[in-house]
Design a protein around this motif. Structure first.
Motif, PDB file in Angstrom:
ATOM      1  N   THR A  46      85.384  92.627 -55.855  1.00 28.58           N
ATOM      2  CA  THR A  46      85.130  92.841 -55.306  1.00 28.58           C
ATOM      3  C   THR A  46      85.769  94.104 -53.963  1.00 28.58           C
ATOM      4  O   THR A  46      86.586  93.923 -54.285  1.00 28.58           O
ATOM      5  CB  THR A  46      84.490  92.126 -53.998  1.00 28.58           C
ATOM      6  N   LYS A  47      85.437  95.324 -53.191  1.00 22.38           N
ATOM      7  CA  LYS A  47      86.128  95.624 -52.296  1.00 22.38           C
ATOM      8  C   LYS A  47      87.133  95.083 -51.304  1.00 22.38           C
ATOM      9  O   LYS A  47      88.764  94.896 -50.681  1.00 22.38           O
ATOM     10  CB  LYS A  47      85.174  96.448 -51.464  1.00 22.38           C
ATOM     11  N   GLU A  48      85.896  93.455 -50.765  1.00 25.93           N
ATOM     12  CA  GLU A  48      87.141  92.800 -49.517  1.00 25.93           C
ATOM     13  C   GLU A  48      87.713  92.070 -50.462  1.00 25.93           C
ATOM     14  O   GLU A  48      89.106  92.122 -49.762  1.00 25.93           O
ATOM     15  CB  GLU A  48      85.584  92.156 -49.125  1.00 25.93           C
ATOM     16  N   SER A  49      87.874  91.719 -51.705  1.00 27.28           N
ATOM     17  CA  SER A  49      88.607  90.328 -52.594  1.00 27.28           C
ATOM     18  C   SER A  49      89.783  91.708 -52.678  1.00 27.28           C
ATOM     19  O   SER A  49      91.192  90.776 -52.397  1.00 27.28           O
ATOM     20  CB  SER A  49      88.325  90.218 -53.640  1.00 27.28           C
ATOM     21  N   ARG A 104      90.780  94.493 -50.557  1.00 25.14           N
ATOM     22  CA  ARG A 104      91.666  94.212 -49.214  1.00 25.14           C
ATOM     23  C   ARG A 104      92.474  92.899 -48.788  1.00 25.14           C
ATOM     24  O   ARG A 104      93.248  93.123 -47.926  1.00 25.14           O
ATOM     25  CB  ARG A 104      90.254  94.855 -47.858  1.00 25.14           C
ATOM     26  N   LEU A 105      91.692  92.230 -49.175  1.00 28.51           N
ATOM     27  CA  LEU A 105      92.720  90.723 -48.015  1.00 28.51           C
ATOM     28  C   LEU A 105      93.735  90.541 -49.422  1.00 28.51           C
ATOM     29  O   LEU A 105      94.784  90.128 -47.991  1.00 28.51           O
ATOM     30  CB  LEU A 105      91.528  89.575 -49.048  1.00 28.51           C
ATOM     31  N   LEU A 109      90.656  90.266 -40.558  1.00 24.59           N
ATOM     32  CA  LEU A 109      89.675  90.453 -41.319  1.00 24.59           C
ATOM     33  C   LEU A 109      88.511  89.880 -41.106  1.00 24.59           C
ATOM     34  O   LEU A 109      87.645  90.740 -41.734  1.00 24.59           O
ATOM     35  CB  LEU A 109      90.242  90.049 -42.431  1.00 24.59           C
ATOM     36  N   TYR A 133      86.838  86.851 -41.405  1.00 22.77           N
ATOM     37  CA  TYR A 133      86.443  85.791 -41.664  1.00 22.77           C
ATOM     38  C   TYR A 133      86.230  84.060 -41.129  1.00 22.77           C
ATOM     39  O   TYR A 133      87.225  84.474 -40.042  1.00 22.77           O
ATOM     40  CB  TYR A 133      87.729  85.106 -42.770  1.00 22.77           C
ATOM     41  N   GLY A 186      84.566  84.676 -46.121  1.00 27.66           N
ATOM     42  CA  GLY A 186      84.630  86.620 -45.978  1.00 27.66           C
ATOM     43  C   GLY A 186      83.233  87.176 -46.393  1.00 27.66           C
ATOM     44  O   GLY A 186      82.759  86.559 -46.929  1.00 27.66           O
ATOM     45  N   ASP A 188      81.651  90.906 -48.275  1.00 25.22           N
ATOM     46  CA  ASP A 188      82.199  92.070 -48.618  1.00 25.22           C
ATOM     47  C   ASP A 188      80.724  93.285 -48.647  1.00 25.22           C
ATOM     48  O   ASP A 188      79.779  92.695 -48.278  1.00 25.22           O
ATOM     49  CB  ASP A 188      81.929  92.209 -50.612  1.00 25.22           C
ATOM     50  N   GLU A 189      81.060  93.463 -47.165  1.00 18.81           N
ATOM     51  CA  GLU A 189      80.346  95.190 -47.382  1.00 18.81           C
ATOM     52  C   GLU A 189      79.150  95.501 -47.748  1.00 18.81           C
ATOM     53  O   GLU A 189      78.134  95.860 -48.016  1.00 18.81           O
ATOM     54  CB  GLU A 189      80.911  96.170 -45.558  1.00 18.81           C
ATOM     55  N   GLN A 203      74.014  92.285 -43.617  1.00 21.50           N
ATOM     56  CA  GLN A 203      75.666  93.010 -42.767  1.00 21.50           C
ATOM     57  C   GLN A 203      75.107  91.956 -41.311  1.00 21.50           C
ATOM     58  O   GLN A 203      75.935  91.782 -40.919  1.00 21.50           O
ATOM     59  CB  GLN A 203      75.603  94.009 -43.159  1.00 21.50           C
TER      60      GLN A 203
END
Length: 474
Positions: A7-10, A12-13, A62, A64, A83, A85-86, A468
């Motif tokens: 994921t994009k969120e991971s 980013r993290l 972030l 979370y 967290g 992921d959008e 969301q």
């Protein structure tokens, strides 16, 4: 074989943790790292305790959210963060360790004493760039984890069973290292290796015999008794007591009401309602949102239709009024016998459920409401059913007024066009569907925050938008 997408969120993290110069690693089960980075299982991060303040500031920045484990899954120096992921709507569960913790279920009695050495033997996963222990170190830890996690009833067997996935994980790790490398690392960790370790290493790779694996596991484990967090006998007793509590609560909750089995939100939970005409997707959406949340949070389903009920952890809660609200012949007979008294009883049951929902939300749980009682539109959309000027109508209205004391925190108003609704529900009365579609916009929900959703859109878009909006408000 399932392919997982990071994921994009991971990503980013990972970028933020590197940027803040935090010492961290995904410390176990790295054969499933991709699955974790998609949000399909936990991310087990080991954080150097000196970097704990920076890490917590980083996660808070972030967006979370810290979540609180129940007593049977809560351990010193271990925390849980969530967290989102959008792009996919996936939740990322960060199981944060500030120590190398393992051991018996519900207790985790063993703290491995190699924190500093651990961070000296980090490599980077080729596919994702995440820091992980090198295979020799992860192999040693897994040998110890296998016996430390072994249930007591397995330990006393002549041939204890090792779960197949742990065997596969161990063999995969051993294939990436050598007995010499493991022996050298054990010397650094002040851990003795069995005299026949070279032979046993080769035997495990070839035959995967449980006996060979357990010989190494117990040999390593027995050297670590000075690092028990609690004595084995005490840990074993606590584990059994927790298991007993969980099982007894699973039974009693069917009658006493929902029990908190999942993790709760540190800053308090929410009561979230979904309202809309037939064909707006309420039932499907509420079920999917419930499944999404119960992945890591304590969440429950409250249905406020003609047969109100509570659904919690795949079990329907039993109520003394269930006989009246079912669709069978006995219920039909009872309804005829009590006449209009049925309606005050119906709303009274709903008020009782709302009171329960509010109490649960105040202590960190999330309650998903399929439909919600309202006073603005009578005769439909879960409003009052009786005409005024009768004692039954007065009783019904008194109960409806109580609804104002238990407003939802968040209401999703699902707006669907009559044409789309009729297409989705061709067996329903067309005129009634059109009337419900028109009236749903007229309903107010007091001080609740109301979000309007275009339910004509494709379902996946609706589901993601709802996720969301919920995440922003948790």
């Amino acid at each position: 074989m399932t392919e997982y997408v990071v994921t994009k969120e991971s990503e980013r993290l990972l970028h933020e943790l590197f940027g803040k110069q935090i010492r961290f690693a995904h410390w176990k089960s790295n054969g499933h790292l991709l699955k974790s980075l998609e949000g399909k299982t936990d991310l087990d991060l080991l954080i150097h305790p000196d970097d704990r303040p920076k890490f917590e500031v980083c996660l808070t920045g972030l967006g979370y959210k810290k979540i609180i484990s129940q007593a049977w899954s809560s351990y010193p120096l271990v925390e849980d963060w969530l967290g989102f992921d959008e792009q996919t709507g996936n939740l990322l569960h960060i199981h944060t360790h500030y120590a190398l913790v393992t051991g018996i279920q519900h207790v985790k009695h063993l703290y491995l004493p190699w924190l500093e050495q651990f961070f000296q033997h980090i490599v980077y996963d080729a596919a994702t760039g995440w820091p992980i222990p090198k295979p020799a170190l992860e192999s040693i830890i897994l040998f110890i984890r296998i016996w430390a996690k072994m249930p007591p009833y397995e330990r006393i067997k002549s041939d204890p069973t090792i779960p197949y996935y742990l065997k596969d994980e161990l063999v995969s790790l051993l294939s990436k290292t050598s007995p010499v490398e493991i022996s050298q690392l054990c010397k650094e960790l002040q851990l003795k290796v069995p005299s026949d370790f070279n032979y046993t290493f080769s035997s495990i790779l070839v035959s995967q015999k449980s006996e060979d694996i357990l010989n190494v596991s117990t040999y390593f484990y027995d050297q670590l008794k000075p690092y028990y967090r609690t004595p084995w006998s005490v840990s074993l007793l606590k584990s059994h007591l927790y298991k007993l509590r969980i099982k007894s609560s699973q039974v009693s909750a069917r009658f006493s009401g929902p029990f908190r089995f999942g993790k709760t939100l540190e800053k308090g939970g929410k009561v979230i309602a979904f309202v809309g005409s037939d064909g707006s997707g309420k039932s499907t959406l509420t079920r999917d949102i419930l499944n999404w949340l119960t992945y890591k949070l304590d969440a429950h389903y409250f249905y406020f239709g003609k047969n109100p009920f509570i659904f919690s952890y795949n079990k329907q809660i039993i109520s003394k009024t269930d006989l009246l609200f079912k669709h069978d012949k006995l219920s039909q007979i009872l309804k005829k016998l009590i006449g209009n008294s049925y309606y005050p009883i119906l709303i009274s049951r709903k008020v009782e459920m709302l009171e329960h929902a509010k109490k649960m939300s105040l202590t960190g749980s999330v309650v998903i409401c399929d439909r919600f009682p309202q006073l603005d539109v009578k005769g439909m959309n879960d409003g009052p059913a009786l005409l005024p000027n009768s004692w039954c109508a007065d009783l019904e209205m008194k109960q409806f007024i109580k609804v104002r004391n238990y407003e939802a925190d968040l209401v999703f108003r699902l707006l669907v066009s009559p044409e789309v609704a009729c297409t989705r529900k061709p067996e329903h009365n067309v005129k009634m569907i059109k009337l419900k579609c028109e009236n749903i916009s007229k309903i107010s929900f007091g001080n609740s925050e109301v979000i309007e959703i275009d339910a004509d859109q494709p379902y996946e878009q609706v589901l993601l938008r709802v996720k969301q909006e919920i995440w922003k408000r948790l």
